[in-house]
Motif scaffolding. Structure first.
Motif, mmCIF file in Angstrom:
data_model
loop_
_atom_site.group_PDB
_atom_site.id
_atom_site.type_symbol
_atom_site.label_atom_id
_atom_site.label_comp_id
_atom_site.label_asym_id
_atom_site.label_seq_id
_atom_site.Cartn_x
_atom_site.Cartn_y
_atom_site.Cartn_z
ATOM 1 N N THR A 24 -99.103 -88.879 43.789
ATOM 2 C CA THR A 24 -99.922 -89.983 43.266
ATOM 3 C C THR A 24 -99.092 -91.099 42.645
ATOM 4 O OG1 THR A 24 -100.523 -89.160 41.028
ATOM 5 C CG2 THR A 24 -101.891 -88.427 42.885
ATOM 6 N N SER A 25 -97.768 -91.117 42.913
ATOM 7 C CA SER A 25 -96.985 -92.290 42.539
ATOM 8 C C SER A 25 -97.269 -93.389 43.555
ATOM 9 C CB SER A 25 -95.493 -91.966 42.508
ATOM 10 O OG SER A 25 -95.018 -91.640 43.792
ATOM 11 N N LEU A 26 -96.881 -94.614 43.239
ATOM 12 C CA LEU A 26 -97.137 -95.749 44.111
ATOM 13 C C LEU A 26 -96.516 -95.493 45.479
ATOM 14 C CD1 LEU A 26 -98.432 -98.594 44.052
ATOM 15 C CD2 LEU A 26 -96.174 -99.481 43.473
ATOM 16 N N ASP A 27 -97.332 -95.582 46.507
ATOM 17 C CA ASP A 27 -96.893 -95.276 47.869
ATOM 18 C C ASP A 27 -96.641 -96.595 48.599
ATOM 19 O OD1 ASP A 27 -96.700 -94.521 50.577
ATOM 20 O OD2 ASP A 27 -97.886 -92.720 50.204
ATOM 21 N N PHE A 28 -95.380 -96.885 48.857
ATOM 22 C CA PHE A 28 -95.051 -98.191 49.423
ATOM 23 C C PHE A 28 -95.409 -98.313 50.895
ATOM 24 C CE2 PHE A 28 -92.992 -98.748 45.429
ATOM 25 C CZ PHE A 28 -93.109 -100.118 45.209
ATOM 26 N N THR A 29 -95.688 -97.206 51.570
ATOM 27 C CA THR A 29 -96.241 -97.326 52.918
ATOM 28 C C THR A 29 -97.605 -97.997 52.836
ATOM 29 O OG1 THR A 29 -95.093 -95.311 53.589
ATOM 30 C CG2 THR A 29 -96.858 -96.086 55.017
ATOM 31 N N GLY A 30 -98.399 -97.583 51.846
ATOM 32 C CA GLY A 30 -99.706 -98.193 51.642
ATOM 33 C C GLY A 30 -99.604 -99.620 51.139
ATOM 34 N N VAL A 31 -98.708 -99.853 50.190
ATOM 35 C CA VAL A 31 -98.524 -101.208 49.646
ATOM 36 C C VAL A 31 -98.129 -102.176 50.757
ATOM 37 C CG1 VAL A 31 -97.027 -102.617 48.162
ATOM 38 C CG2 VAL A 31 -97.989 -100.467 47.298
ATOM 39 N N ASN A 32 -97.166 -101.793 51.578
ATOM 40 C CA ASN A 32 -96.693 -102.694 52.627
ATOM 41 C C ASN A 32 -97.719 -102.862 53.749
ATOM 42 O OD1 ASN A 32 -94.298 -103.172 51.261
ATOM 43 N ND2 ASN A 32 -93.217 -101.497 52.257
ATOM 44 N N ALA A 68 -82.606 -90.793 41.915
ATOM 45 C CA ALA A 68 -81.767 -90.390 43.044
ATOM 46 C C ALA A 68 -81.042 -91.555 43.702
ATOM 47 C CB ALA A 68 -82.637 -89.680 44.085
ATOM 48 N N ALA A 69 -81.423 -92.772 43.386
ATOM 49 C CA ALA A 69 -80.834 -93.941 44.050
ATOM 50 C C ALA A 69 -79.380 -94.124 43.639
ATOM 51 C CB ALA A 69 -81.637 -95.188 43.709
ATOM 52 N N GLU A 70 -78.551 -94.474 44.593
ATOM 53 C CA GLU A 70 -77.133 -94.705 44.308
ATOM 54 C C GLU A 70 -76.970 -95.903 43.381
ATOM 55 O OE1 GLU A 70 -72.938 -95.549 46.728
ATOM 56 O OE2 GLU A 70 -74.706 -94.778 47.792
ATOM 57 N N ASP A 71 -77.709 -96.962 43.677
ATOM 58 C CA ASP A 71 -77.720 -98.163 42.829
ATOM 59 C C ASP A 71 -79.160 -98.342 42.355
ATOM 60 O OD1 ASP A 71 -77.907 -100.754 41.779
ATOM 61 O OD2 ASP A 71 -76.371 -101.550 43.135
ATOM 62 N N ARG A 72 -79.437 -97.873 41.157
ATOM 63 C CA ARG A 72 -80.824 -97.878 40.680
ATOM 64 C C ARG A 72 -81.385 -99.292 40.569
ATOM 65 N NH1 ARG A 72 -80.782 -93.088 36.013
ATOM 66 N NH2 ARG A 72 -80.075 -91.418 37.416
ATOM 67 N N GLY A 73 -80.558 -100.226 40.113
ATOM 68 C CA GLY A 73 -81.022 -101.599 39.980
ATOM 69 C C GLY A 73 -81.423 -102.192 41.319
ATOM 70 N N ALA A 74 -80.587 -101.988 42.325
ATOM 71 C CA ALA A 74 -80.880 -102.524 43.656
ATOM 72 C C ALA A 74 -82.117 -101.847 44.246
ATOM 73 C CB ALA A 74 -79.681 -102.326 44.579
ATOM 74 N N ALA A 80 -89.774 -103.611 43.559
ATOM 75 C CA ALA A 80 -90.510 -104.661 42.849
ATOM 76 C C ALA A 80 -90.801 -105.839 43.771
ATOM 77 C CB ALA A 80 -89.729 -105.116 41.623
ATOM 78 N N THR A 81 -89.861 -106.155 44.650
ATOM 79 C CA THR A 81 -90.071 -107.262 45.587
ATOM 80 C C THR A 81 -91.261 -106.988 46.495
ATOM 81 O OG1 THR A 81 -87.719 -107.834 45.533
ATOM 82 C CG2 THR A 81 -88.996 -108.619 47.429
ATOM 83 N N HIS A 82 -91.352 -105.758 47.014
ATOM 84 C CA HIS A 82 -92.492 -105.389 47.866
ATOM 85 C C HIS A 82 -93.793 -105.384 47.064
ATOM 86 C CE1 HIS A 82 -90.202 -104.537 51.421
ATOM 87 N NE2 HIS A 82 -89.453 -103.620 50.818
ATOM 88 N N LEU A 83 -93.774 -104.798 45.869
ATOM 89 C CA LEU A 83 -94.966 -104.757 45.031
ATOM 90 C C LEU A 83 -95.434 -106.169 44.689
ATOM 91 C CD1 LEU A 83 -97.070 -103.342 43.238
ATOM 92 C CD2 LEU A 83 -95.316 -103.225 41.432
#
Length: 255
Positions: A24-32, A68-74, A80-83
């Motif tokens: 139930t976290s934000l699903d970017f497949t749905g957002v996009n 888990a991201a190698e570069d969390r900021g990126a 955020a850009t997609h959202l």
């Protein structure tokens, strides 16, 4: 149009923004998928419904994915850009946006509640900014929408203390429009969205445009805009039908 995330039924574009499979976290497949549908909005669509299909409307971002991201900021910049593209498209949509808010709406989920025109919840609905709890600042437009809904002082308290808002409190301060029984949140939201889709679409588009322009207009400029808009509405098919139906004491048929 039909998929796991985007479906059009009875003039309502239904967008699933969180799923059980995604915790139930934000699903970017749905957002996009939602952004793609909004970018080229079918003229047959008269309302938009945001929903989650799991136990919550949306529990916020995938924090394990952040970690888990190698570069969390990126990584988070990309999300955020997609959202934010999705939020911009919702904001510009000429049709009403309804949110069916059951369970938790946290983080970006709360941002999307604030992005809706009408948000229905249940007695067990809870909202929380959630960003400070993981050391982050808001996204999804929350720092802009929240103070406009609840006032600057209340928004500061909610954001800085990472407040958990009960359903009753969320209605009282205007984040949720009203409450229905928990098990009826989705059914009532889709009923409302279908009713709106069958309503005077040109009037709704004008209302949304006026509200959008009011953010930066003076009162005098807004009055001028209202004069032009209501005059144009009076000669529109919806306006003519609405006035004629009132005089003839019948229900208007805006279809």
């Amino acid at each position: 149009m039909s998929s796991e995330y985007v479906e059009t039924v009875d003039g309502v574009l239904q967008i699933t923004i969180a799923t059980p499979g995604n915790g139930t976290s934000l699903d970017f497949t749905g957002v996009n998928a939602g952004s793609a549908a909004l970018r080229d909005l079918d003229p047959g669509i008269g309302a938009i419904l945001l929903r989650g299909t799991g136990g919550n409307f949306c529990a916020g971002g995938d924090v394990r994915g952040f970690a888990a991201a190698e570069d969390r900021g990126a990584h988070i910049r990309g999300l955020a850009t997609h959202l934010h593209e999705f939020v911009r498209l919702l904001d510009a949509a000429p049709v009403p946006v309804v949110a069916a808010v059951h369970g938790w709406a946290a983080g970006a989920g709360m941002s999307l509640v604030l992005a809706a025109d009408i948000a229905l919840g249940g007695p067990k609905t809870k909202l929380r900014p959630a960003y400070p709890g993981i050391g982050l600042s808001p996204d999804g437009g929350m720092s802009w929408t929240l103070p406009r809904v609840v006032g600057v002082g209340r928004a500061q308290e909610i954001l800085l203390t990472d407040a958990v808002l009960s359903a009753d409190e969320a209605v009282r301060i205007g984040i949720l429009s009203r409450l229905v029984p928990d098990e009826e949140v989705y059914n009532e939201a889709i009923r409302l969205a279908r009713t709106l889709a069958a309503g005077p679409r040109s009037a709704y588009a004008t209302i949304k445009s006026l509200l959008l322009n009011s953010r930066t207009a003076s009162l005098s400029d807004q009055l001028d805009s209202e004069t032009e808009a209501i005059a144009a509405s009076a000669n529109s098919p919806a306006g003519r039908e609405g006035v004629d139906a009132f005089v003839e004491k019948r229900r208007p048929n805006f279809s």
